[in-house]
Design a protein around this motif. Sequence first.
Motif, short mmCIF file in Angstrom:
data_model
loop_
_atom_site.label_atom_id
_atom_site.label_comp_id
_atom_site.label_asym_id
_atom_site.label_seq_id
_atom_site.Cartn_x
_atom_site.Cartn_y
_atom_site.Cartn_z
N LYS A 120 0.84 -1.19 0.00
CA LYS A 120 0.00 0.00 0.00
C LYS A 120 0.88 1.25 0.00
CE LYS A 120 -3.67 -2.58 0.38
NZ LYS A 120 -4.52 -2.81 -0.81
N TYR A 121 0.73 2.03 -1.03
CA TYR A 121 1.45 3.31 -1.10
C TYR A 121 0.54 4.31 -1.81
CZ TYR A 121 5.04 6.84 -1.63
OH TYR A 121 5.75 8.02 -1.54
N ALA A 122 -0.08 5.16 -1.05
CA ALA A 122 -1.06 6.08 -1.61
C ALA A 122 -0.95 7.44 -0.93
CB ALA A 122 -2.47 5.52 -1.46
N PRO A 123 0.07 8.22 -1.28
CA PRO A 123 0.19 9.57 -0.72
C PRO A 123 -0.90 10.47 -1.26
CG PRO A 123 1.79 9.25 -2.47
CD PRO A 123 1.13 7.92 -2.24
N PRO A 124 -1.08 11.64 -0.68
CA PRO A 124 -2.10 12.55 -1.19
C PRO A 124 -1.76 13.07 -2.57
CG PRO A 124 -0.72 13.66 0.43
CD PRO A 124 -0.34 12.20 0.46
N GLY A 125 -2.78 13.57 -3.25
CA GLY A 125 -2.56 14.31 -4.47
C GLY A 125 -2.48 15.79 -4.15
N SER A 126 -2.59 16.62 -5.17
CA SER A 126 -2.60 18.07 -4.96
C SER A 126 -3.45 18.73 -6.04
CB SER A 126 -1.18 18.66 -5.00
OG SER A 126 -1.21 20.07 -4.87
N PRO A 127 -4.76 18.83 -5.79
CA PRO A 127 -5.62 19.52 -6.77
C PRO A 127 -5.16 20.95 -7.03
CG PRO A 127 -6.93 18.34 -5.13
CD PRO A 127 -5.52 18.31 -4.65
N GLU A 128 -4.58 21.58 -6.02
CA GLU A 128 -4.11 22.96 -6.18
C GLU A 128 -3.00 23.04 -7.22
OE1 GLU A 128 -5.94 22.12 -2.36
OE2 GLU A 128 -4.11 21.30 -3.27
N LEU A 129 -2.03 22.13 -7.13
CA LEU A 129 -0.94 22.13 -8.10
C LEU A 129 -1.46 21.74 -9.48
CD1 LEU A 129 2.01 22.40 -8.87
CD2 LEU A 129 2.38 20.05 -8.09
N ALA A 130 -2.36 20.78 -9.54
CA ALA A 130 -2.93 20.38 -10.84
C ALA A 130 -3.59 21.58 -11.52
CB ALA A 130 -3.94 19.26 -10.64
N ARG A 131 -4.34 22.37 -10.74
CA ARG A 131 -4.98 23.57 -11.30
C ARG A 131 -3.95 24.61 -11.72
NH1 ARG A 131 -8.87 22.42 -7.13
NH2 ARG A 131 -7.81 23.86 -5.71
N GLU A 132 -2.89 24.73 -10.95
CA GLU A 132 -1.82 25.69 -11.27
C GLU A 132 -1.16 25.34 -12.60
OE1 GLU A 132 2.53 26.93 -9.40
OE2 GLU A 132 0.96 26.18 -8.04
N ILE A 133 -0.88 24.06 -12.78
CA ILE A 133 -0.26 23.62 -14.03
C ILE A 133 -1.22 23.78 -15.20
CG2 ILE A 133 0.72 21.63 -15.25
CD1 ILE A 133 1.70 20.62 -12.50
N SER A 134 -2.48 23.43 -14.99
CA SER A 134 -3.48 23.54 -16.04
C SER A 134 -3.72 25.00 -16.43
CB SER A 134 -4.79 22.89 -15.59
OG SER A 134 -5.76 22.94 -16.61
N ALA A 135 -3.59 25.89 -15.48
CA ALA A 135 -3.78 27.31 -15.78
C ALA A 135 -2.72 27.82 -16.75
CB ALA A 135 -3.75 28.13 -14.48
N GLU A 136 -1.52 27.26 -16.67
CA GLU A 136 -0.44 27.69 -17.55
C GLU A 136 -0.39 26.88 -18.85
OE1 GLU A 136 3.34 28.45 -15.85
OE2 GLU A 136 2.51 29.23 -13.98
N ILE A 137 -0.98 25.69 -18.81
CA ILE A 137 -1.07 24.85 -20.02
C ILE A 137 -2.54 24.51 -20.20
CG2 ILE A 137 -0.21 22.76 -21.16
CD1 ILE A 137 2.13 22.76 -19.21
N PRO A 138 -3.32 25.41 -20.78
CA PRO A 138 -4.78 25.27 -20.79
C PRO A 138 -5.31 24.01 -21.45
CG PRO A 138 -4.12 27.50 -21.40
CD PRO A 138 -2.87 26.67 -21.37
N GLU A 139 -4.56 23.42 -22.38
CA GLU A 139 -5.06 22.21 -23.04
C GLU A 139 -4.91 20.98 -22.16
OE1 GLU A 139 -0.90 22.87 -24.95
OE2 GLU A 139 -2.40 24.00 -23.84
N LEU A 140 -4.32 21.15 -21.00
CA LEU A 140 -4.14 20.05 -20.06
C LEU A 140 -5.40 19.90 -19.22
CD1 LEU A 140 -0.85 19.63 -17.98
CD2 LEU A 140 -3.05 18.79 -17.22
N ALA A 141 -6.09 18.78 -19.34
CA ALA A 141 -7.37 18.57 -18.66
C ALA A 141 -7.16 17.97 -17.27
CB ALA A 141 -8.26 17.66 -19.49
N LEU A 142 -7.94 18.45 -16.31
CA LEU A 142 -7.92 17.89 -14.96
C LEU A 142 -8.72 16.60 -14.93
CD1 LEU A 142 -8.60 21.15 -12.91
CD2 LEU A 142 -6.38 20.14 -13.47
N ASP A 143 -8.15 15.56 -14.32
CA ASP A 143 -8.82 14.27 -14.20
C ASP A 143 -8.93 13.94 -12.71
OD1 ASP A 143 -9.56 11.54 -14.15
OD2 ASP A 143 -8.65 11.22 -16.13
#
Length: 257
Positions: free
Chosen positions: A79-102
Amino acid sequence: MDERRINPIFIGHGSPINAIKRGRFSGFLGAYAASIPKPRAILVISAHWQTEGIRITASASPRQIYDFYGFPDELYALKYAPPGSPELAREISAEIPELALDETRGIDHAGWAVAKHLYPDQDVPLLELSLDYTKREREHYELGKRLAPFADRGVLVIGSGNLVHNLRESSFDDEARPFPWALAADEWFAERIARDEDRELIEYRDCMSGWQRALPTDEHYLPFLYILAMRRISGGARAVYEEIQNGSVSMRSVEMV
């Protein structure tokens, strides 16, 4: 130099069994993590997530995906399941708009089997980026350039794949000697990485003899092109690990300065 900078790295991840195997490779990963600043998060460009269009995991608690079969029960019990980071995902997507959040996709073994040895306490957020199978090699490389600024913001960007990856000819013997053709292919890549020959590395199908045997499919190679694109200085590629496992899988890992 920006004190928050964490150099991006391509890691040859090899077989899922490396997640539970103790040896040179796991020791390298633990020592590497101890040698760099602790990152704000890890972003893995995964050889095992191919999509139409680009996606990034955006769940706060991404599930662990066991994307393999036929291995010992011990591996499926890990079992290895650290947290994700929706905040960072949104930050990256904001700079690369064609990158979709999943928000539903989890983390496959290209991510967790590596991060498990880097940060066993599961205290560093882990995200994954997919490979858009509609893009050509040059387009993957150019996308890597657009991701590069996040290395200056405390994100450890990892390309997780293998420079030489031919499972059809792999040996089941973990101690198998490297096959001569695999060793030659690995050396071809090493030489061109050391000489900053990005064009040849991007256009390997035109420049490399025997590429069909070294890389029957390209998904394990493409994550490397993202990391290659993040090199900031001439001569800034540093091999940090070298090994060929199972005769036909290069574990060569390369840090970009």
